[in-house]
Enzyme design. Sequence first.
Site, PDB file in Angstrom:
ATOM      1  N   GLU A 132       0.714  -1.347   0.112  1.00  0.00           N
ATOM      2  CA  GLU A 132      -0.013  -0.126  -0.089  1.00  0.00           C
ATOM      3  C   GLU A 132       0.880   1.170   0.001  1.00  0.00           C
ATOM      4  OE1 GLU A 132      -3.613  -1.711   2.865  1.00  0.00           O
ATOM      5  OE2 GLU A 132      -1.972  -0.640   3.589  1.00  0.00           O
ATOM      6  N   PRO A 133       1.369   1.519  -1.101  1.00  0.00           N
ATOM      7  CA  PRO A 133       2.305   2.803  -1.101  1.00  0.00           C
ATOM      8  C   PRO A 133       1.594   3.949  -1.143  1.00  0.00           C
ATOM      9  CG  PRO A 133       2.458   1.601  -3.196  1.00  0.00           C
ATOM     10  CD  PRO A 133       1.573   0.858  -2.224  1.00  0.00           C
ATOM     11  N   GLY A 134       1.913   4.938  -0.277  1.00  0.00           N
ATOM     12  CA  GLY A 134       1.039   6.271  -0.425  1.00  0.00           C
ATOM     13  C   GLY A 134       2.206   7.288  -0.778  1.00  0.00           C
ATOM     14  N   ARG A 174       3.162  19.893   8.079  1.00  0.00           N
ATOM     15  CA  ARG A 174       3.962  18.676   8.223  1.00  0.00           C
ATOM     16  C   ARG A 174       5.013  19.192   9.198  1.00  0.00           C
ATOM     17  NH1 ARG A 174       6.403  15.505   5.080  1.00  0.00           N
ATOM     18  NH2 ARG A 174       6.192  13.612   6.735  1.00  0.00           N
ATOM     19  N   TYR A 215       5.041  17.590  12.756  1.00  0.00           N
ATOM     20  CA  TYR A 215       6.108  16.597  13.305  1.00  0.00           C
ATOM     21  C   TYR A 215       7.546  16.902  12.811  1.00  0.00           C
ATOM     22  CZ  TYR A 215       2.991  13.851  10.166  1.00  0.00           C
ATOM     23  OH  TYR A 215       2.032  13.441   9.268  1.00  0.00           O
ATOM     24  N   CYS A 228      -1.030  33.428  12.228  1.00  0.00           N
ATOM     25  CA  CYS A 228      -1.026  33.983  13.140  1.00  0.00           C
ATOM     26  C   CYS A 228      -0.575  33.138  14.282  1.00  0.00           C
ATOM     27  CB  CYS A 228      -2.395  34.930  13.594  1.00  0.00           C
ATOM     28  SG  CYS A 228      -2.933  36.156  12.643  1.00  0.00           S
ATOM     29  N   GLU A 229       0.390  32.354  14.132  1.00  0.00           N
ATOM     30  CA  GLU A 229       0.996  31.356  14.788  1.00  0.00           C
ATOM     31  C   GLU A 229       2.489  31.099  14.761  1.00  0.00           C
ATOM     32  OE1 GLU A 229      -0.586  28.820  16.638  1.00  0.00           O
ATOM     33  OE2 GLU A 229      -2.622  29.096  16.075  1.00  0.00           O
ATOM     34  N   TYR A 272       0.511  14.072   1.612  1.00  0.00           N
ATOM     35  CA  TYR A 272       0.370  14.658   2.853  1.00  0.00           C
ATOM     36  C   TYR A 272       0.524  16.141   2.871  1.00  0.00           C
ATOM     37  CZ  TYR A 272       0.854   9.710   3.925  1.00  0.00           C
ATOM     38  OH  TYR A 272       0.609   8.110   3.776  1.00  0.00           O
TER      39      TYR A 272
END
Length: 431
Positions: free
Chosen positions: A290-292, A330, A334, A361-362, A390
């Site tokens: 199942e390659p994504g 991303r 992480y 605003c972060e 992703y």
Amino acid sequence: MLHKNLGINENNHLTICGYDTVELAKEYGTPSYVMDEDMIRENCRIYKNALEKHFGKGSMPLYASKAFSCKKIYEIAKEEGIGCDVVSGGELYTVYKSGFPMEKVYFHGNNKTDADIALGLDCKIGFFVVDNFEELEEINRQAMQRNVKQNILLRITPGIDPHTHKAVVTGSVDSKFGSAIETNQAMAIVKEALTKANIELCGLHCHIGSQIFECEPFTDAADIMIRFLKQIKDETGKELKILNLGGGMGVRYTEDDPYISYEENIGKIANKIKDYAEKHNVNLPIILMEPGRSLVAAAGLTLYTVGSVKEIPGFKNYVSIDGGMPDNPRYALYQSVYTSVVANKANSPADYTCTIAGRCCESGDLIAENTKITRPERNDILAVLVTGAYNYSMSSHYNRLPKPPVIMVSKDKKYIAVKRESYDDLMRNDL
Ligand SMILES: *Cc1c(COP(=O)(O)O)cnc(C)c1O
């Protein structure tokens, strides 16, 4: 260049699949995702041919569509003759509406709702990958109501550590996914599934994690799973035909990541699997993978326009772009590392250390820290590479930012696969 579909042309501009990214930014605006359709197709073929060659007919890749889900990608997967994974009602609905052959669709997830199960059955999905007892019971109940026998695989946790980031480790005993062999819960759910009148247990599934460059985690998992197939045969008399080894092959995001050949890796994994099947005295099952990420990540890049270049003497340099965590969360999630290139100065030295910041605003809205690019100026185009997986699929509307379009390029054409959202799109459901 990081991948073979990238280049630099005579104007010192970054190219993807031969297209000038600065021209693409002019034509389609920024931020925009650009995807190389030829590379996606090539990757599909590599997996498909390798799996068929080593394991025979029926063995194939299933595209893990959570990596990048939209109508077009399912059409490409259909044309390439591979299967698909979905993990939600939304992905299932999209694959169904795209005209995909539903018998090649597998429905994952650790908590499918009753409505998800109903939709899967109504769309005549090929397989549910069943995670838990409650789900097994509900699928059996709804299949009975419809007077059908539903094919399933069971999600099993083989209990191994694939040497990767903790957030993407999914095959360990204490994972939220599936049932562990070690605790005997896996055997219990196998036996339960075999008692269900409206369920056909066809095989097992495991997925050990993501961004894995070595073969050993896959072969270790296969060894454990094949032993378990044998144990099932011995204890119940049932020989399961399908073994799905999940996804997780690594992708080169930066110069520090290795190149891997998916074709070679599948070959190596196949040799071991054949040995294990012989050793444990079971027939070689149909093997699915199942390659994504490895099908789509390197095919994509994101184009942004640079706004400010803020230098805080003695501290940091901030390069701000017209996108950020809403289109690529991303790094914020992480600390995933990316390679960035000033697309209109692609051949100039990358000697300017900076933090690439989004426009939300972060303070955590960053794409990269301590990365090296050419020193940019306002209105330069920044390309962040290897964003095909992703990114679009994890994008949000935070700060009420519309989602960028997905532009597909291939040798003979370029076109919009997903159009840019408007402010009215953002308000569509506001009453
Ligand atoms: C995420 C996932 C995949 C794909 O993983 P990649 O690292 O993108 O290849 C495959 N199978 C399952 C069950 C997954 O959850």
